[in-house]
Design an enzyme around this catalytic site. Structure first.
Site, PDB file in Angstrom:
ATOM      1  N   THR A 113      54.802  40.796  -1.415  1.00  0.00           N
ATOM      2  CA  THR A 113      53.797  41.138  -2.432  1.00  0.00           C
ATOM      3  C   THR A 113      52.415  40.618  -2.074  1.00  0.00           C
ATOM      4  O   THR A 113      52.245  39.760  -1.208  1.00  0.00           O
ATOM      5  CB  THR A 113      54.220  40.579  -3.799  1.00  0.00           C
ATOM      6  OG1 THR A 113      54.269  39.154  -3.732  1.00  0.00           O
ATOM      7  CG2 THR A 113      55.575  41.118  -4.224  1.00  0.00           C
ATOM      8  N   ASP A 114      51.441  41.129  -2.813  1.00  0.00           N
ATOM      9  CA  ASP A 114      50.069  40.634  -2.687  1.00  0.00           C
ATOM     10  C   ASP A 114      49.794  39.642  -3.813  1.00  0.00           C
ATOM     11  O   ASP A 114      50.700  39.240  -4.535  1.00  0.00           O
ATOM     12  CB  ASP A 114      49.080  41.801  -2.677  1.00  0.00           C
ATOM     13  CG  ASP A 114      49.074  42.612  -3.970  1.00  0.00           C
ATOM     14  OD1 ASP A 114      49.615  42.149  -5.004  1.00  0.00           O
ATOM     15  OD2 ASP A 114      48.518  43.720  -3.943  1.00  0.00           O
ATOM     16  N   PHE A 115      48.558  39.281  -3.983  1.00  0.00           N
ATOM     17  CA  PHE A 115      48.186  38.278  -4.983  1.00  0.00           C
ATOM     18  C   PHE A 115      48.533  38.683  -6.409  1.00  0.00           C
ATOM     19  O   PHE A 115      48.702  37.836  -7.276  1.00  0.00           O
ATOM     20  CB  PHE A 115      46.692  37.967  -4.885  1.00  0.00           C
ATOM     21  CG  PHE A 115      45.829  39.132  -5.256  1.00  0.00           C
ATOM     22  CD1 PHE A 115      45.367  39.296  -6.559  1.00  0.00           C
ATOM     23  CD2 PHE A 115      45.474  40.089  -4.313  1.00  0.00           C
ATOM     24  CE1 PHE A 115      44.589  40.384  -6.911  1.00  0.00           C
ATOM     25  CE2 PHE A 115      44.688  41.178  -4.656  1.00  0.00           C
ATOM     26  CZ  PHE A 115      44.249  41.318  -5.959  1.00  0.00           C
ATOM     27  N   SER A 116      48.700  39.977  -6.663  1.00  0.00           N
ATOM     28  CA  SER A 116      48.966  40.444  -8.030  1.00  0.00           C
ATOM     29  C   SER A 116      50.464  40.529  -8.349  1.00  0.00           C
ATOM     30  O   SER A 116      50.828  40.809  -9.479  1.00  0.00           O
ATOM     31  CB  SER A 116      48.331  41.824  -8.242  1.00  0.00           C
ATOM     32  OG  SER A 116      49.048  42.808  -7.523  1.00  0.00           O
ATOM     33  N   ALA A 135      52.399  42.776  -6.876  1.00  0.00           N
ATOM     34  CA  ALA A 135      52.823  44.120  -6.472  1.00  0.00           C
ATOM     35  C   ALA A 135      53.091  44.113  -4.965  1.00  0.00           C
ATOM     36  O   ALA A 135      52.524  43.308  -4.224  1.00  0.00           O
ATOM     37  CB  ALA A 135      51.746  45.149  -6.803  1.00  0.00           C
TER      38      ALA A 135
END
Length: 142
Positions: A25-28, A30
């Site tokens: 995932t990324d920082f969010s 997602a």
């Protein structure tokens, strides 16, 4: 052939399930867009394994295998950490030395990502006819 680690064949489709981890995932929270490339690559490897071919064996014994020539991807909806998704792979066209694989990533029946991978078959770095049994297995119908 069904392999709990590599998925299963369902008629002409191969289905590989996987869980989304923090590292995907990324920082969010997602799934990071490039992570889908890894998921799709794993599924392309596993469909070959399911029809009786092993990438490493092909390369080590004959110096042959597939390379991705072109890929188109549509990101429709995000997957999130801890989701369980399925990567569904099927051959859209099979030629002597190339094939196009249609791949989708789905969660609970909802399509998240669609992709088309145009793959070339190489032997010693040059285009070559893929093994006849491989072509037949990729083209098989239900």
């Amino acid at each position: 052939m069904n392999d709990p680690l590599g998925g299963r064949m369902d008629g002409v489709r191969h289905i590989m399930t996987l869980r989304i981890y923090y590292e995907d995932t990324d920082f969010s929270g997602a799934v990071y867009h490039a992570s889908y490339l890894r998921f799709l690559e794993r599924a392309r490897t596993e469909i070959l394994r399911a029809i009786g071919f092993d990438h490493r064996h092909l390369y080590e014994t004959k110096r042959e295998g597939f390379v991705v020539r072109r890929m188109t991807i549509d990101y429709l909806k995000p997957a999130r950490m801890d989701d369980v998704v399925a990567v569904v792979t099927s051959a859209e066209s099979v030629k002597a030395a190339s094939l196009v694989l249609r791949q989708t990533v789905v969660r609970d029946g909802e399509t998240l990502v669609t992709a088309l991978a145009q793959c070339a078959y190489l032997r010693h770095g040059r285009p070559a006819r893929m093994p006849e049994r491989m072509r037949r297995e990729m083209m098989r119908t239900e």
